[in-house]
Scaffold this active site. Structure first.
Site, PDB file in Angstrom:
ATOM      1  CD  GLU A 159      -8.743  -9.639   4.107  1.00 38.76           C
ATOM      2  OE1 GLU A 159      -8.180 -10.469   3.371  1.00 38.76           O
ATOM      3  OE2 GLU A 159      -8.962  -8.467   3.762  1.00 38.76           O
ATOM      4  CD  GLU A 353      -6.199  -5.113   5.308  1.00 39.82           C
ATOM      5  OE1 GLU A 353      -6.194  -5.335   4.085  1.00 39.82           O
ATOM      6  OE2 GLU A 353      -5.807  -5.932   6.151  1.00 39.82           O
TER       7      GLU A 353
HETATM    8  C1  BG6 Z   1      -6.028  -7.913   2.555  1.00 45.03           C
HETATM    9  C2  BG6 Z   1      -5.031  -8.409   3.545  1.00 45.03           C
HETATM   10  O1  BG6 Z   1      -6.589  -9.036   1.967  1.00 45.03           O
HETATM   11  O2  BG6 Z   1      -5.616  -7.177   1.469  1.00 45.03           O
HETATM   12  C3  BG6 Z   1      -3.649  -7.813   3.433  1.00 45.03           C
HETATM   13  O3  BG6 Z   1      -5.507  -8.318   4.857  1.00 45.03           O
HETATM   14  C4  BG6 Z   1      -3.306  -7.600   1.965  1.00 45.03           C
HETATM   15  O4  BG6 Z   1      -2.747  -8.646   4.095  1.00 45.03           O
HETATM   16  C5  BG6 Z   1      -4.315  -6.609   1.388  1.00 45.03           C
HETATM   17  O5  BG6 Z   1      -2.006  -7.184   1.726  1.00 45.03           O
HETATM   18  C6  BG6 Z   1      -4.074  -6.206  -0.049  1.00 45.03           C
HETATM   19  O6  BG6 Z   1      -4.013  -7.340  -0.876  1.00 45.03           O
HETATM   20  P1  BG6 Z   1      -2.768  -7.599  -1.797  1.00 45.03           P
HETATM   21  O7  BG6 Z   1      -2.977  -8.950  -2.371  1.00 45.03           O
HETATM   22  O8  BG6 Z   1      -2.788  -6.544  -2.846  1.00 45.03           O
HETATM   23  O9  BG6 Z   1      -1.563  -7.497  -0.929  1.00 45.03           O
END
Ligand code: BG6
Length: 456
Positions: A159, A353
């Site tokens: 990211e 993700e």
């Molecule tokens: C992504 C990241 O932006 O989203 C992760 O790569 C992150 O590190 C995930 O944990 C979920 O976002 P959040 O803010 O709910 O933890």
């Protein structure tokens, strides 16, 4: 068409959010370890306790049925101050983790760098300095040389776009005077160099970028809304993939950067490096689409064609939002995003993700996360539709394999298939408890994505 039989059904994590042991066995401090953390949130000394329990965890990943596991290597475990001597204890940890995964037929998909720049580099200006490019490339080379005999799939930087658009959660210290788009440029150069080094050191390995990509819809068919959405997409998405794949700056994004008053020093050598480092695939994270409207006075593009910001996000009346974060839930937007990425870049895709963060409750030893099952089922259905339409996708790795520290809410917001028994202020016993979605995902994997029924 169906999912290929060697499709990587996986799940995802990152080192600083899952491992804990943040000062153990010679590990140096990362920006995450030194940043100011609000009193109600935990720091990163324990996290999910994965550093100590990785064997038990990998056994659970096997039981879950994972074919792949996407995780990151903590730079500060391998090279504590970002440059210099390699810390053997850190190498030993990842060697053991990788061996354990391989012994369980789980393919490691490794991110070189996930939000955890060594604090020692940040103190010297971090990504604002060209020295960080060399430090990153040296670290990447150590990773390829040390682990590349077993790790075939690599991602460069997790990211990068979020690090530039929301820098406060990855840059420790004041942002005033931080050369945002110069730092971003240095990451482009570092990424391209690392991809070239990967191909030189380990020609059999594959590597790609891992931005967070999701399309922006225009708020209406008004051409001005369409223009605003195009700019928002360029600034949020295509800037990052054009640089990684074509080795060039996206024209609209560059226009935005210049008009916003940022300057970037791009040398001829940078241009050559960016042209020469090529990815083998695109890894991307997807959570929620955006919708962008032209709003007078507070808009991306005004009547004179001036660009003021990455977009005025507006509500999308066709979508609902997640309970916890208020992020738009948009499974079809996932497919729109996949289609758009593949049409532009024509490279194989892997999802690194996607997932739903909620306030899971442990009741009588169980977590009934039906909401997560529904969310994942609807999103996987869209990956399936994309595969059916002929788009080469080779993996789906939802966030997160188990509960871990979220970027802003600690353990209040959970994403995992495995519940970790702790709260933000009490580490309890860190017991691992399979959520309802665990059994559901096992069945999805066993059926190779054919059975997406939410009944279980
Ligand atoms: C992504 C990241 O932006 O989203 C992760 O790569 C992150 O590190 C995930 O944990 C979920 O976002 P959040 O803010 O709910 O933890």
């Amino acid at each position: 068409m169906a999912f290929p039989t060697d499709f990587f059904w996986g799940a995802s994590s990152s080192a600083y959010q899952i491992e804990g042991a943040s000062a153990k066995d010679g590990k140096g401090k990362s920006v995450q370890d030194v940043k100011e953390i609000p009193a109600e949130l935990p720091d990163f000394t324990v996290c999910s306790g994965h550093y100590e329990r990785y064997k038990e965890d990998v056994a659970l990943f096997k039981e879950l049925g994972l074919k792949a596991y996407r995780f990151s290597i903590a730079w500060t475990r391998i090279i504590p101050d970002g440059v210099g001597e390699v810390n053997q204890a850190g190498v030993d940890f990842y060697n053991s983790l990788i061996d354990e995964l391989k012994a369980n037929d789980i393919e490691p998909i490794v991110t070189i760098y996930h939000f955890d720049l060594p604090a020692a580099l940040q103190e010297k200006g971090g990504w604002g300095e060209r020295a960080t490019v060399d430090a990153f490339v040296d670290f990447a080379r150590v990773c390829f040389e040390t682990f590349g005999d077993r790790v075939k799939y690599w991602q460069t930087i997790n990211e990068q776009n979020m690090m530039t658009l929301v820098p406060e959660h990855v840059v420790s210290g004041p942002l005033e005077g931080y050369p945002l788009y110069q730092a971003n440029h240095h990451m482009f150069v570092a990424q391209s160099k690392a991809m070239a080094v990967c191909h030189e050191v380990r020609p059999e390995c594959k590597i790609g970028p891992a931005p967070n990509i999701s399309v922006n819809y225009p708020a209406s068919s008004d051409p001005k809304d369409v223009l605003a959405a195009q700019y928002a997409d360029a600034v949020r998405n295509w800037l990052y993939l054009d640089a990684a794949v074509f080795g060039e700056y996206n024209a609209l994004a560059l226009d935005f950067i210049k008009r916003s008053g940022y300057t970037i020093d791009v040398t001829d050598e940078d241009r050559e490096i960016m042209r020469n480092g090529k990815p083998d695939f695109i890894a991307f994270n997807y959570y929620a689409t955006g919708t962008v409207g032209y709003v007078e006075g507070e808009t991306l593009v005004d009547d004179e064609g001036n660009i003021h910001g990455p977009g005025s996000q507006v509500d999308n009346p066709h979508l609902s939002k997640t309970e916890f974060s208020g992020w738009w839930i948009d499974p079809v937007g996932f497919r729109n995003t996949i289609n758009e990425i593949y049409t532009r870049y024509r490279l194989p895709l892997v999802v690194t993700e996607n997932g739903l963060g909620e306030r899971d409750e442990l009741v009588d030893g169980q977590v009934n996360d039906d909401y997560r099952i529904k969310y994942l089922s609807e999103h996987i259905a869209q990956v399936k539709a994309a595969v059916d339409s002929g788009i080469p996708m080779f993996g789906y790795n939802p966030w997160s394999v188990m509960d871990l520290i979220s970027t802003h809410e600690g353990f209040l917001k959970r994403y995992g298939f495995i519940y970790v028994n702790r709260t933000n202020d009490d580490e309890l016993d860190l017991a691992r408890i399979k959520k309802k979605s665990f059994g559901w995902y096992t069945r999805v994997i066993e059926s190779n994505g054919e059975n997406l029924s939410t009944e279980i």
